[in-house]
Design a protein around this motif. Sequence first.
Motif, PDB file in Angstrom:
ATOM      1  N   TRP A 199     -32.673  63.788 -42.888  1.00  0.00           N
ATOM      2  CA  TRP A 199     -32.314  64.568 -41.698  1.00  0.00           C
ATOM      3  C   TRP A 199     -32.281  63.639 -40.480  1.00  0.00           C
ATOM      4  CZ3 TRP A 199     -35.339  69.515 -39.792  1.00  0.00           C
ATOM      5  CH2 TRP A 199     -34.525  70.223 -38.893  1.00  0.00           C
ATOM      6  N   ILE A 223     -28.998  63.412 -49.922  1.00  0.00           N
ATOM      7  CA  ILE A 223     -29.152  64.801 -50.362  1.00  0.00           C
ATOM      8  C   ILE A 223     -28.329  64.913 -51.638  1.00  0.00           C
ATOM      9  CG2 ILE A 223     -28.844  67.220 -49.743  1.00  0.00           C
ATOM     10  CD1 ILE A 223     -28.895  66.356 -46.794  1.00  0.00           C
ATOM     11  N   ALA A 236     -29.921  64.238 -37.455  1.00  0.00           N
ATOM     12  CA  ALA A 236     -29.730  65.045 -36.246  1.00  0.00           C
ATOM     13  C   ALA A 236     -29.382  64.179 -35.041  1.00  0.00           C
ATOM     14  CB  ALA A 236     -30.967  65.912 -35.974  1.00  0.00           C
ATOM     15  N   ASP A 237     -28.449  63.276 -35.225  1.00  0.00           N
ATOM     16  CA  ASP A 237     -28.025  62.369 -34.166  1.00  0.00           C
ATOM     17  C   ASP A 237     -26.717  62.885 -33.572  1.00  0.00           C
ATOM     18  OD1 ASP A 237     -26.904  60.311 -32.654  1.00  0.00           O
ATOM     19  OD2 ASP A 237     -27.662  58.733 -33.971  1.00  0.00           O
ATOM     20  N   TRP A 254     -33.628  66.705 -51.256  1.00  0.00           N
ATOM     21  CA  TRP A 254     -33.332  66.354 -49.854  1.00  0.00           C
ATOM     22  C   TRP A 254     -34.357  65.275 -49.523  1.00  0.00           C
ATOM     23  CZ3 TRP A 254     -30.791  69.351 -45.564  1.00  0.00           C
ATOM     24  CH2 TRP A 254     -31.085  68.846 -44.298  1.00  0.00           C
ATOM     25  N   ARG A 308     -22.791  62.010 -34.310  1.00  0.00           N
ATOM     26  CA  ARG A 308     -22.255  63.186 -35.015  1.00  0.00           C
ATOM     27  C   ARG A 308     -22.677  63.207 -36.478  1.00  0.00           C
ATOM     28  NH1 ARG A 308     -16.064  64.368 -32.951  1.00  0.00           N
ATOM     29  NH2 ARG A 308     -16.629  64.862 -30.823  1.00  0.00           N
ATOM     30  N   ARG A 309     -23.955  62.871 -36.715  1.00  0.00           N
ATOM     31  CA  ARG A 309     -24.470  62.918 -38.085  1.00  0.00           C
ATOM     32  C   ARG A 309     -25.673  63.852 -38.113  1.00  0.00           C
ATOM     33  NH1 ARG A 309     -25.774  57.437 -40.761  1.00  0.00           N
ATOM     34  NH2 ARG A 309     -25.349  58.603 -42.679  1.00  0.00           N
ATOM     35  N   PHE A 310     -25.483  65.016 -38.729  1.00  0.00           N
ATOM     36  CA  PHE A 310     -26.600  65.938 -38.870  1.00  0.00           C
ATOM     37  C   PHE A 310     -27.558  65.419 -39.936  1.00  0.00           C
ATOM     38  CE2 PHE A 310     -28.807  69.848 -40.074  1.00  0.00           C
ATOM     39  CZ  PHE A 310     -29.108  70.355 -38.825  1.00  0.00           C
ATOM     40  N   THR A 311     -26.978  64.966 -41.043  1.00  0.00           N
ATOM     41  CA  THR A 311     -27.786  64.412 -42.134  1.00  0.00           C
ATOM     42  C   THR A 311     -27.142  63.118 -42.618  1.00  0.00           C
ATOM     43  OG1 THR A 311     -26.461  65.578 -43.761  1.00  0.00           O
ATOM     44  CG2 THR A 311     -28.479  66.671 -43.042  1.00  0.00           C
ATOM     45  N   ASP A 312     -27.879  62.402 -43.432  1.00  0.00           N
ATOM     46  CA  ASP A 312     -27.319  61.332 -44.248  1.00  0.00           C
ATOM     47  C   ASP A 312     -27.059  61.952 -45.622  1.00  0.00           C
ATOM     48  OD1 ASP A 312     -26.826  59.255 -45.968  1.00  0.00           O
ATOM     49  OD2 ASP A 312     -28.416  57.965 -45.168  1.00  0.00           O
ATOM     50  N   LEU A 313     -25.795  62.296 -45.862  1.00  0.00           N
ATOM     51  CA  LEU A 313     -25.489  63.047 -47.092  1.00  0.00           C
ATOM     52  C   LEU A 313     -25.755  62.234 -48.360  1.00  0.00           C
ATOM     53  CD1 LEU A 313     -22.346  65.323 -46.487  1.00  0.00           C
ATOM     54  CD2 LEU A 313     -24.635  65.991 -47.232  1.00  0.00           C
ATOM     55  N   SER A 314     -25.833  60.921 -48.226  1.00  0.00           N
ATOM     56  CA  SER A 314     -26.137  60.124 -49.426  1.00  0.00           C
ATOM     57  C   SER A 314     -27.581  60.350 -49.870  1.00  0.00           C
ATOM     58  CB  SER A 314     -25.905  58.635 -49.154  1.00  0.00           C
ATOM     59  OG  SER A 314     -26.930  58.127 -48.314  1.00  0.00           O
TER      60      SER A 314
END
Lengths: 441, 441
Positions: free
Chosen positions: A170, A185, A172-173, A165, A177-183
């Motif tokens: 992280w 993790i 949290a916006d 991670w 509507r983005r909790f994380t930047d999945l790229s």
Amino acid sequence: MSRKQMHLATILSNGLGLPYAWLEPQVDPADYANIHALVRYAKAAERGKLDFIFLGDFLAQSQRSEAHAPGQTLEPTVVATAIALATDRIGIVNTVSTTFEKPYNIARVLKTLDVVSGGRMGWNAITTSAPHAAANFGRAIDDRETRYAQADEVIQIVQALWGSWQEDAWIADKNARRFTDLSKIAPVNLRGTYASSRGPLEIPPSKQGQPVMAHAGASPHSHALAGRYADILISEVFTIDEARHQRESLRRAATAAGRNPDDIKFFAGVIPTIAATPAEALARRGRLVEPDIIQQVHYLGRLIGLPLGPDDLDTPLSAAQLSAARANPGDPRSFRALEVAREGWTVREVLHHAVIDFHPAPIGPPEVVADHMQEWFEAGAADGFWVTPDIYADGMDAFVDGVVPLLQQRGQFRTEYEGETLRDNLGIDHQYGLRQPHSKP
Amino acid sequence: MSRKQMHLATILSNGLGLPYAWLEPQVDPADYANIHALVRYAKAAERGKLDFIFLGDFLAQSQRSEAHAPGQTLEPTVVATAIALATDRIGIVNTVSTTFEKPYNIARVLKTLDVVSGGRMGWNAITTSAPHAAANFGRAIDDRETRYAQADEVIQIVQALWGSWQEDAWIADKNARRFTDLSKIAPVNLRGTYASSRGPLEIPPSKQGQPVMAHAGASPHSHALAGRYADILISEVFTIDEARHQRESLRRAATAAGRNPDDIKFFAGVIPTIAATPAEALARRGRLVEPDIIQQVHYLGRLIGLPLGPDDLDTPLSAAQLSAARANPGDPRSFRALEVAREGWTVREVLHHAVIDFHPAPIGPPEVVADHMQEWFEAGAADGFWVTPDIYADGMDAFVDGVVPLLQQRGQFRTEYEGETLRDNLGIDHQYGLRQPHSKP
């Protein structure tokens, strides 16, 4: 540059103390399974500004005699959580075996603890060689080469999972509507000979990024592993010479791994007994030795090359005996044993000095303990000390309230924590994920 | 005999709530990694006299969309410890996989927690079938038959290890110098096809002896396993008929295993949304559904056998559509979906009723939720309920302070804990070690 100061750690085991500590009147044997007792000792250690609490582990039955308490009852993750929640600054270093625990679990538990503690965790990564521990996992013990090769893989996978991670993943916006930047993790997909894991781990960085690394051991395998990965080494050394020798071996291993040797802190063990007078202290430690006095007198004989038995207990060694005695170079405790014997104590009293114990035993008023530590520290024998109270019920307070203030007055130890995290207080560089090899030539 | 009352449990997952709960203004997304938030919800549940907190677990990445929070951050042992130390009466049931965790570790961690909590722990023993979880342990997934055979062995070994320190082994007699009676701390030496352990475990009994057993699942394999070992079954059921059917299947499995079926408590899930008025409650739940409304309208069409799409969202189903609609018997949620549609809501509003969710969703003032639970309980559909708040930040308090008092006034739920342990409060018999087969014919 400010004057270098020592680091201090303490171990909480079963919350009682040395094997016979539970027999003492001030000890409540129920503390054996009482987490609140362990928390009380941790808070005392924090009052003394110690760097960290160390939690050992042993994955099999540890009680060998009905007269001993087992070495440890409560599982260390649970104990570490309780301490993390009851303290604010002191570090917590948990032992987890690389031989029987899976890297995914190790990574998840320790990073959770690092987040929960606010960046105060460390991992004492050790191999396990006890056959009874292997049997608890339905296995046999592999040879040392294999165990250390496995440890190397497990440590790499754990650190890679810690970094899986990424530090800025992280977001949290709510508006976006983005909790994380999945790229950020991503799986680690590490496959070794002895351990593998896919990842990622869904745990954000702690206040110190990820746990610091510790190792306990003295073998060449241990030093090689610690040289590559450890920030802390816990040793078992009995003389200044032996400690210097081990510390230099460790520092060479760090250099060989492309690291700055100053980045590994070498901790020497000590089991002090503290009382108002030397006689009271010796009597206190003597009570903890006395139940084993017969075995010990025979062992002492082997240490110093004399045929000793129960009949010798209550007289000092004669001039003839002292002249015939030879320290056994295979056991560095023999030098200290002979040194005490030459002071003229009876054999029983020599043994009451705890010359046969797991670590050096300064016994006396707080000054005696502080002197021992200062002497070792100034001789370059250690960067810090790993202190085991003899009897936790009053021994932890005796160290914190008696010895620590002396070390502080002498400028040998901090009077306030340097920072909020274990890295801050040990002066260890930031690391997140697996350290790049040879990044610090 | 006193009137039978329902049991109540709640689950703490990521401390946020349903997947889009974190977007709500009252939610701090940082609660995702904040153990103090979880502890606050546990204390609220204890204020409501709930039987237990349930901690799920998932051994792989759970976040599938950047708009969701992951299902869980913090490792459950750590969370359970924090809750145990912050509460006095509520139980804590931790999920630990029998597929990837070793029985020695499971036994040690959970019995430690049982001691530390004063006899309030349970173990939700489940198998794991997720390939990504297997990959985290460097393995592949075995077939279901193998996973359940392994689970059976692991549960037996864990319970045997729990009993390996006999209940009267701890003597702590200073005069006799006997800490324990070592003849009562014996290896279990269990060797199975999938798991083995030697033992013993050096942990004395907790206030309830050892943890209670839970299981979550609905398959015949699940009911057979639960029938043999479980005190609690967590189910996923959408109608009273389905719940009764599953509860009877479970009770038959218990009877077949030689147990009294009343000794297993069947818990039905519920995800309530509570607000002062029906309209406010529907709007609140609707916000949690809305980000997925396009996928959901297509899914709803499949549930009730109509070709529905985004253009249908803002009108009610026509008489012709309602007449053509058919509930899909393969998904019991379709009955509820059709029932709501027939009330004349627009399709969007039907979906705002959360007809497509993991558990039934009573939505409205507290009475609506209490009515749902009372109806199911009195219909013999469940012995208790497993409540997931929609948005933890205020949903846990809304349940505890709104619904629980109504259930208490109606005589459906306790007003004070029956005892100190989870066994006491669930009315589960004493068990220590492995239960003897067919001991309760």
